[in-house]
Design an enzyme around this catalytic site. Structure first.
Site, PDB file in Angstrom:
ATOM      1  N   ASP A 212      48.632  46.515  47.139  1.00  9.33           N
ATOM      2  CA  ASP A 212      47.182  46.505  46.976  1.00  9.33           C
ATOM      3  C   ASP A 212      46.685  45.165  47.529  1.00  9.33           C
ATOM      4  OD1 ASP A 212      44.602  46.203  46.155  1.00  9.33           O
ATOM      5  OD2 ASP A 212      44.984  46.544  44.017  1.00  9.33           O
ATOM      6  N   GLN A 215      42.477  41.842  47.409  1.00  4.56           N
ATOM      7  CA  GLN A 215      42.094  40.432  47.265  1.00  4.56           C
ATOM      8  C   GLN A 215      42.837  39.524  48.242  1.00  4.56           C
ATOM      9  OE1 GLN A 215      39.601  39.442  45.597  1.00  4.56           O
ATOM     10  NE2 GLN A 215      39.239  41.118  44.167  1.00  4.56           N
ATOM     11  N   CYS A 376      38.291  44.264  35.294  1.00  7.79           N
ATOM     12  CA  CYS A 376      39.069  45.493  35.510  1.00  7.79           C
ATOM     13  C   CYS A 376      40.570  45.182  35.502  1.00  7.79           C
ATOM     14  CB  CYS A 376      38.695  46.203  36.801  1.00  7.79           C
ATOM     15  SG  CYS A 376      36.986  46.698  36.861  1.00  7.79           S
TER      16      CYS A 376
HETATM   17  N1  7TS Z   1      42.519  46.033  43.721  1.00  5.45           N
HETATM   18  C1  7TS Z   1      42.150  44.781  43.452  1.00  5.45           C
HETATM   19  C2  7TS Z   1      43.196  43.706  43.372  1.00  5.45           C
HETATM   20  C3  7TS Z   1      40.800  44.493  43.243  1.00  5.45           C
HETATM   21  O1  7TS Z   1      40.438  43.229  42.979  1.00  5.45           O
HETATM   22  C4  7TS Z   1      39.841  45.526  43.312  1.00  5.45           C
HETATM   23  C5  7TS Z   1      38.381  45.297  43.035  1.00  5.45           C
HETATM   24  C6  7TS Z   1      40.282  46.813  43.637  1.00  5.45           C
HETATM   25  C7  7TS Z   1      41.621  47.020  43.821  1.00  5.45           C
HETATM   26  C8  7TS Z   1      39.350  47.944  43.772  1.00  5.45           C
HETATM   27  O2  7TS Z   1      38.565  47.811  44.911  1.00  5.45           O
HETATM   28  P1  7TS Z   1      37.400  48.839  45.220  1.00  5.45           P
HETATM   29  O3  7TS Z   1      36.716  48.261  46.413  1.00  5.45           O
HETATM   30  O4  7TS Z   1      38.041  50.148  45.517  1.00  5.45           O
HETATM   31  O5  7TS Z   1      36.525  48.880  44.004  1.00  5.45           O
HETATM   32  N2  7TS Z   1      38.123  44.116  42.321  1.00  5.45           N
HETATM   33  C9  7TS Z   1      36.921  43.733  41.818  1.00  5.45           C
HETATM   34  C10 7TS Z   1      36.749  42.515  41.162  1.00  5.45           C
HETATM   35  O6  7TS Z   1      37.612  41.676  40.987  1.00  5.45           O
HETATM   36  N3  7TS Z   1      35.472  42.421  40.756  1.00  5.45           N
HETATM   37  O7  7TS Z   1      34.828  43.539  41.121  1.00  5.45           O
HETATM   38  C11 7TS Z   1      35.723  44.364  41.785  1.00  5.45           C
END
Ligand code: 7TS
Length: 420
Positions: A212, A215, A376
């Site tokens: 994943d 980040q 989250c």
């Molecule tokens: N994986 C990680 C490590 C994340 O930080 C996030 C979203 C996701 C997956 C999901 O990403 P999405 O674009 O599909 O929603 N993280 C965050 C956060 O840290 N604050 O808001 C969203």
């Protein structure tokens, strides 16, 4: 509208921040009468003009549906969409465009792999391995799969600094493990996992790995072939592109062996009521009209960040991180959560006797945007025995002055609560 095109290929040794910040008009706005200090980049990053303009230009002059019409605009839109796929392929150093699937974001990419690779390969008694510092989107899809299949979700623990305990990770990679799913960078703690090494550990036992990268991609250059990742996922909106689009990279061999995720138009070669022949990669996984403008915007974001020398970007971000950690840690009653040796772009902290939500609300009055809550990542909060943290997260356009503003704001929070 004219693209500023302010940034040109960078070969300098420090970032021209004034110039860069002009490319992100939202950074010059005021919030509650104060200049915006945007430190919520881990939630979503801001967009430079070339991205905004590319989307506008696409809708003004190039839009139709893809892969369908013989007419000019359809061919034009298809060309743009497929060119965007090539841009992503080069960005990740993937082998082929067939390995690049457009999805809604990191969340959908992980759900796709759990629902297809997982559905076929995980059976009763099997195991899926994750780590203790995952975002919910890299926990819940696997949990759902394991419940459905009567399989077991195993979790590699972290130490007090917020680093995955690699001996435990290795020990938990067992004969029953069908896939390991690990974050590259933790959104709650900023920990950078040694994913290349972790992938090697898994591969030694024949176990595929999903990374994943939500980040990681905004902070470092990713080479999926060097990492030897089997799947790598990220969201466009965290890497200066539009919301609503993201990428699933998968090795062609795995993607070919997986059933489709959704059925519908574009993912088929032929359909009769008796039988459907599925399309080739990558279209097999792209049912329905995709987010064409999103793909165009993501490609523009990649073109934009490709203007920079990433050693310089990383140095700048590490400097911001070091400075923020040093200044914040010096405030009595403030505790930084997550002190891994390798971190990227995130400082999570708590303050004695002050709820993180209050920190965030008071900082907001000063125009400073941070995120507060569990991010989250509730299991991470549980690990530290806290309900929430305040989290400042950085992008390359942030400045040392903004860190000073954050520190001043935090001192003001302390004063308001009478802990001077
Ligand atoms: N994986 C990680 C490590 C994340 O930080 C996030 C979203 C996701 C997956 C999901 O990403 P999405 O674009 O599909 O929603 N993280 C965050 C956060 O840290 N604050 O808001 C969203």
């Amino acid at each position: 509208m004219k693209t500023t095109g302010i940034m040109t290929k960078q070969t300098v040794f420090s970032l021209p921040l004034n110039q860069i910040r002009k490319d992100f008009p939202i950074l010059s706005t005021n919030v509650h009468g104060k200049p915006l200090v945007y430190l919520d980049n881990a939630a979503s990053a801001q967009k430079p003009l070339p991205v905004i303009d590319a989307i506008r230009r696409y809708y003004l002059t190039e839009h139709s549906n893809v892969h369908r019409g013989v007419h000019y605009l359809s061919e034009r839109a298809t060309g743009k969409y497929e060119a965007a796929r090539s841009t992503v392929k080069k960005f990740l150093n993937a082998d082929s465009e067939r390995e690049i699937i457009f999805v809604r974001g990191a969340t959908e990419a992980i759900n796709l792999v759990a629902a297809t690779f997982g559905r076929v390969n995980v059976q009763a008694g099997d195991e899926v391995l994750i780590t203790e510092l995952e975002h919910h989107s890299n926990i819940v899809p696997w949990q759902m799969l394991c419940e459905e299949k009567n399989a077991l979700l195993r979790v590699a623990p972290i130490n007090d600094r917020g680093e995955v305990i690699l001996e435990e990770f290795d020990r938990l990679l067992s004969k029953k493990t069908k896939i390991a799913a690990i974050s590259h960078v933790s959104n709650a703690l900023g920990t950078v996992n040694p994913v290349k090494h972790m992938i090697e550990m898994a591969h030694r036992k024949g176990i595929p790995v999903l990374v994943d990268g939500a980040q990681a991609v905004p902070h470092m250059r990713i080479d999926v072939r060097d990492l030897d990742a089997d799947f790598y996922v990220f969201s466009s909106h965290k890497v200066f592109g539009p919301t609503g689009i993201g990428i699933l990279y998968g090795k062609a061999g795995f993607l070919e062996s997986m059933p489709p995720y959704q059925g519908g138009g574009d993912m088929i070669k032929s359909v009769t009521f008796e039988k459907t022949i599925f399309n080739d990669l990558p279209y097999k996984f792209e049912a329905g009209t995709p987010d064409i403008a999103g793909a165009v915007g993501l490609a523009a974001a990649i073109d934009y960040i490709n203007l920079f020398d990433w050693h310089v970007v990383e140095q700048h971000e590490q400097e911001l991180l070091r400075h923020a950690q040093e200044k914040l840690a010096a405030i009595s009653g403030l505790h930084i959560i997550g002190e891994a040796a390798e971190k990227a772009g995130v400082v999570s902290f708590i303050m004695d006797g002050i709820h993180p939500h209050d920190i965030g609300t008071i900082l907001d009055q000063d125009g400073i945007a941070i995120r507060t809550g569990h991010h989250c990542a509730q299991p991470v909060m549980k690990r530290y025995g806290i309900p929430a943290t305040a989290r400042a997260s950085f992008a390359f356009y942030n400045t040392r002055e903004e860190i000073e503003a954050l520190v001043k704001g935090v001192l003001n929070v302390k004063e308001i609560f009478g802990h001077v």
